[in-house]
Design a protein around this motif. Structure first.
Motif, mmCIF file in Angstrom:
data_model
loop_
_atom_site.group_PDB
_atom_site.id
_atom_site.type_symbol
_atom_site.label_atom_id
_atom_site.label_comp_id
_atom_site.label_asym_id
_atom_site.label_seq_id
_atom_site.Cartn_x
_atom_site.Cartn_y
_atom_site.Cartn_z
ATOM 1 N N TYR A 8 40.225 42.309 52.850
ATOM 2 C CA TYR A 8 38.937 42.419 52.161
ATOM 3 C C TYR A 8 39.059 43.410 51.005
ATOM 4 O O TYR A 8 39.574 44.523 51.163
ATOM 5 N N LEU A 9 38.577 43.001 49.841
ATOM 6 C CA LEU A 9 38.611 43.819 48.634
ATOM 7 C C LEU A 9 37.187 44.022 48.134
ATOM 8 O O LEU A 9 36.368 43.115 48.205
ATOM 9 N N ARG A 10 36.902 45.201 47.644
ATOM 10 C CA ARG A 10 35.580 45.451 47.065
ATOM 11 C C ARG A 10 35.707 46.421 45.908
ATOM 12 O O ARG A 10 36.460 47.376 45.969
ATOM 13 N N ALA A 43 43.574 35.188 54.865
ATOM 14 C CA ALA A 43 42.648 35.051 53.738
ATOM 15 C C ALA A 43 42.555 36.369 52.984
ATOM 16 O O ALA A 43 42.754 37.438 53.565
ATOM 17 N N VAL A 44 42.275 36.270 51.698
ATOM 18 C CA VAL A 44 41.972 37.438 50.863
ATOM 19 C C VAL A 44 40.590 37.196 50.275
ATOM 20 O O VAL A 44 40.387 36.243 49.519
ATOM 21 N N GLY A 61 30.903 38.600 50.336
ATOM 22 C CA GLY A 61 32.329 38.597 50.611
ATOM 23 C C GLY A 61 32.649 39.181 51.974
ATOM 24 O O GLY A 61 33.459 38.632 52.721
ATOM 25 N N LEU A 62 32.005 40.286 52.302
ATOM 26 C CA LEU A 62 32.256 40.928 53.596
ATOM 27 C C LEU A 62 31.784 40.031 54.742
ATOM 28 O O LEU A 62 32.463 39.933 55.766
ATOM 29 N N ARG A 63 30.646 39.380 54.561
ATOM 30 C CA ARG A 63 30.181 38.442 55.598
ATOM 31 C C ARG A 63 31.202 37.330 55.811
ATOM 32 O O ARG A 63 31.491 36.933 56.945
ATOM 33 N N ARG A 82 36.191 50.947 51.315
ATOM 34 C CA ARG A 82 35.968 49.613 50.753
ATOM 35 C C ARG A 82 35.009 48.826 51.646
ATOM 36 O O ARG A 82 34.325 47.915 51.182
ATOM 37 N N ILE A 83 34.964 49.164 52.937
ATOM 38 C CA ILE A 83 34.068 48.488 53.869
ATOM 39 C C ILE A 83 32.657 49.019 53.701
ATOM 40 O O ILE A 83 31.696 48.261 53.582
#
Length: 234
Positions: A8-10, A43-44, A61-63, A82-83
């Motif tokens: 996960y990226l933010r 996945a990314v 995106g997080l969901r 990032r979370i």
């Protein structure tokens, strides 16, 4: 068999140009870490232009990343903030969503995410508290700057793409070059291109975002389109 890694990226709007916080840098750190652990990257998934202070319902995106997790999987991030960078209750609710799927949040930077030993749980709580404090200070500074600008009659907020400020720095007028890019964006959407495909097409044409970013974000494309008509999710 090891579980999979969902990366996960933010990045928030303010962070996009900062060193070490780009989506590319985050992805490299997280995928390299997963590789060292022997976890296949399933996945990314990213949230672009999204603050870590937003609740889960406002983090598409997080969901999606959480929904992709299965038992034994890891939600891998370059750093724990990032979370979330928010209050303890919201952070705990996000963690519960992850653990309810039999998965866990793991930071490539360590940060006490290696296991649930008492010392690591304490480290996570301390880091989360500092992330919340940092976000609060950022908001405090921003509010102070905006208040000062308003008292001096200065313009507040970013200049929308397609416009530029007048000589007094307060009013807005149409920027012909940027307005042409906005119309091109709408035309590409009418041709059936997805938001991400439009972003790639603009970059391939040598057109870049207003503030010197490396690439167009989906959020920016959606914002351009929404000025004339609602833009559906893709």
């Amino acid at each position: 068999m090891p579980g999979n890694a969902v990366v996960y990226l933010r990045v928030s709007t303010d962070e996009q140009a900062e060193k070490g916080l780009s989506l590319r840098a985050q992805e490299e750190a997280a995928t390299e870490f997963a590789g060292r652990k022997g976890w296949p990257v399933a996945a990314v998934i990213r949230d672009e232009g999204v603050s870590g202070g937003k609740p889960l319902k406002k983090r598409p995106g997080l969901r999606q990343a959480i929904a992709a997790l299965g038992p034994g999987d890891s939600l891998v991030v370059s750093k724990r903030d990032r979370i979330f960078r928010t209050d303890a209750w919201t952070g705990a609710s996000i963690e519960r969503e992850v653990t309810s799927r039999g998965a866990r949040i793991v930071s490539a930077a360590g940060e006490g995410t290696e296991d649930d030993s008492p010392i690591n749980v304490l480290m996570r709580r301390i880091l989360d508290a500092f992330a919340e404090f940092e976000l609060s200070k950022i908001r405090e500074r921003t509010d102070g700057v905006l208040a000062s600008k308003r008292s001096n009659g200065e313009r507040c907020g970013q200049v929308p793409y397609g416009f530029r400020t007048t000589d007094d720095g307060v009013g807005l007028v149409v920027d012909p070059d940027e307005a042409a890019v906005v119309e091109l964006t709408r035309s590409l959407r009418d041709d059936g291109l997805s938001l991400r495909a439009i972003a790639a097409e603009l970059l391939a044409m040598g057109l870049k975002p207003k503030n010197g970013g490396e690439a167009w974000g989906v959020t920016t494309i959606r914002r351009l389109l929404s000025r004339s008509e609602p833009c559906p999710e893709t």
